[in-house]
Design a protein around this motif. Structure first.
Motif, PDB file in Angstrom:
ATOM      1  N   PRO A  15       6.717  -1.000   5.341  1.00 15.59           N
ATOM      2  CA  PRO A  15       6.885  -0.711   6.774  1.00 15.59           C
ATOM      3  C   PRO A  15       7.144  -1.953   7.636  1.00 15.59           C
ATOM      4  O   PRO A  15       6.429  -2.206   8.597  1.00 15.59           O
ATOM      5  CB  PRO A  15       5.552  -0.052   7.141  1.00 15.59           C
ATOM      6  CG  PRO A  15       4.577  -0.676   6.203  1.00 15.59           C
ATOM      7  CD  PRO A  15       5.313  -0.952   4.922  1.00 15.59           C
ATOM      8  N   THR A  25       7.048   5.541   7.439  1.00  8.95           N
ATOM      9  CA  THR A  25       6.567   5.318   8.813  1.00  8.95           C
ATOM     10  C   THR A  25       6.782   6.570   9.650  1.00  8.95           C
ATOM     11  O   THR A  25       5.838   7.270  10.000  1.00  8.95           O
ATOM     12  CB  THR A  25       7.291   4.118   9.448  1.00  8.95           C
ATOM     13  OG1 THR A  25       8.706   4.360   9.440  1.00  8.95           O
ATOM     14  CG2 THR A  25       6.967   2.834   8.730  1.00  8.95           C
ATOM     15  N   SER A  85       3.319  -0.401  11.560  1.00 10.12           N
ATOM     16  CA  SER A  85       2.456   0.091  10.483  1.00 10.12           C
ATOM     17  C   SER A  85       1.953  -1.010   9.552  1.00 10.12           C
ATOM     18  O   SER A  85       0.945  -0.832   8.877  1.00 10.12           O
ATOM     19  CB  SER A  85       3.200   1.141   9.660  1.00 10.12           C
ATOM     20  OG  SER A  85       3.062   2.385  10.281  1.00 10.12           O
TER      21      SER A  85
END
Ligand code: TXA
Ligand code: MG
Length: 309
Positions: free
Chosen positions: A87, A27, A190
């Motif tokens: 993520p 990320t 994300s």
């Protein structure tokens, strides 16, 4: 490969000595320290100029290591097997027997946990005897770092070691999901909302357990100059961020993507904000970004970044 191993060993040495080290994740980069150490975690707050009441995400290698610190149930295991490493950050109940530093939790009975998907950081976590507390590696409220040079931009020589894992693949922070009280997304990220939302159980809000994200203030991810959103006709004096190829490209145009590829836009957003800021533009305008999939997260970040102080 050998180089990787020797860098991981260096990182371990600093971390074992209660120092902060920047680590790559898919990320954004994290500013990491031993989550069990008061001394190490207090350095994170100092370096980031972060308010003490803003708790930290703790990064783990796997479930074995998490078991010591948190309670979890079948629902968590289901989400873990679907999305981890990846993520996503979970808010879980902290175990009374956990050794997590009070600095990390701000004395809350919950813990934010994440299993990052980056080869180097996973190797590092596997070797360590403790998990890593790691907020994004930037000065509080600013733009997250997505490469070694961004981390240097933020902290200069104040940071002892950066584990260089190349540019972050996703470029926007993890999606935070609370599994304490009402199951819900607390921060877009994300992992796209539509991919996770369908797996959350619609339980009742438990007033005792109303969870918020203390660090998700209105102004955040800010380049420090004004941003105007949904702009079709930019001023000549401002940097114009665009997401599709234009017939004429003026010198103040910056491409986040040339083909409306929103994953590309996500990956390029923070990098471009930094470039524009360094070029001394006094303001930024951004073309409309479709509010779908990862576009929702991009718009969330732009909206916060555009808030005036
Ligand atoms: O992708 C990411 O999540 C990155 C990488 C490094 O893992 N980390 C990150 O950390 O974005 P940070 O500190 O910049 O943002 C974490 C957010 C903060 O806004 C904080 O308030 C919130 O998570 N948070 C931490 N612990 C929490 C808890 N127990 N309950 C609710 N929110 C929490
Ligand atoms: Mg942050």
């Amino acid at each position: 490969m050998n180089n990787d191993l020797s860098n991981i060993k260096k990182a371990i040495k600093y971390l074992n000595n209660d120092q902060c080290v920047a680590i790559p994740t898919e990320t954004v980069y994290g500013l990491a320290a031993n989550a069990y150490s008061d001394k190490a975690t207090s350095k994170i707050y100092k370096l980031k100029k972060r308010p003490k009441k803003n708790p930290l995400i703790v990064h783990y290698y796997n479930l074995d290591k998490l078991n010591k610190d948190c309670e979890f149930d079948k629902q968590f295991l289901k989400l873990y097997s679907k999305f981890c490493p990846g993520p996503i950050t979970f808010i879980l109940k902290l175990k009374k027997t956990s050794n997590i530093s009070k600095n990390v939790t701000n004395k809350n009975q919950t813990l934010a946990v994440r299993f990052p998907n980056h080869k180097l950081t996973r190797r590092l976590l596997k070797f360590l005897k403790y998990p890593l507390a790691a907020p994004s590696a930037n000065i509080s409220k600013g733009i997250s770092a997505i490469s070694r040079s961004d981390v240097l931009d933020e902290f200069g020589k104040k940071i002892k070691f950066i584990l260089d894992g190349g540019p972050s693949k996703k470029g926007l922070e993890s999606t935070i999901v609370s599994l304490v009280g009402k199951q819900k997304i607390l921060r877009l990220g994300s992992l796209e909302k539509n991919k996770i939302e369908k797996f959350l159980i619609k339980n009742k809000d438990d007033n005792k357990n109303k969870i918020i994200v203390p660090g998700q203030g209105k102004i955040h991810y800010s380049p420090g100059i004004p941003i105007r959103l949904n702009i079709e006709k930019p001023k000549k004096s401002e940097a114009y961020l665009v997401i599709s190829k234009k017939k004429i490209t003026n010198k103040n145009y910056f491409y986040l993507s040339k083909s409306k590829n929103l994953n590309e836009v996500a990956k390029n957003l923070y990098k471009t904000l930094r470039i524009v800021k360094k070029m001394s533009y006094k303001s930024i305008s951004v073309e409309t970004i479709p509010n779908k999939g990862i576009g929702e997260t991009i718009n969330d970040r732009l909206m916060r970044a555009s808030k005036k102080k």
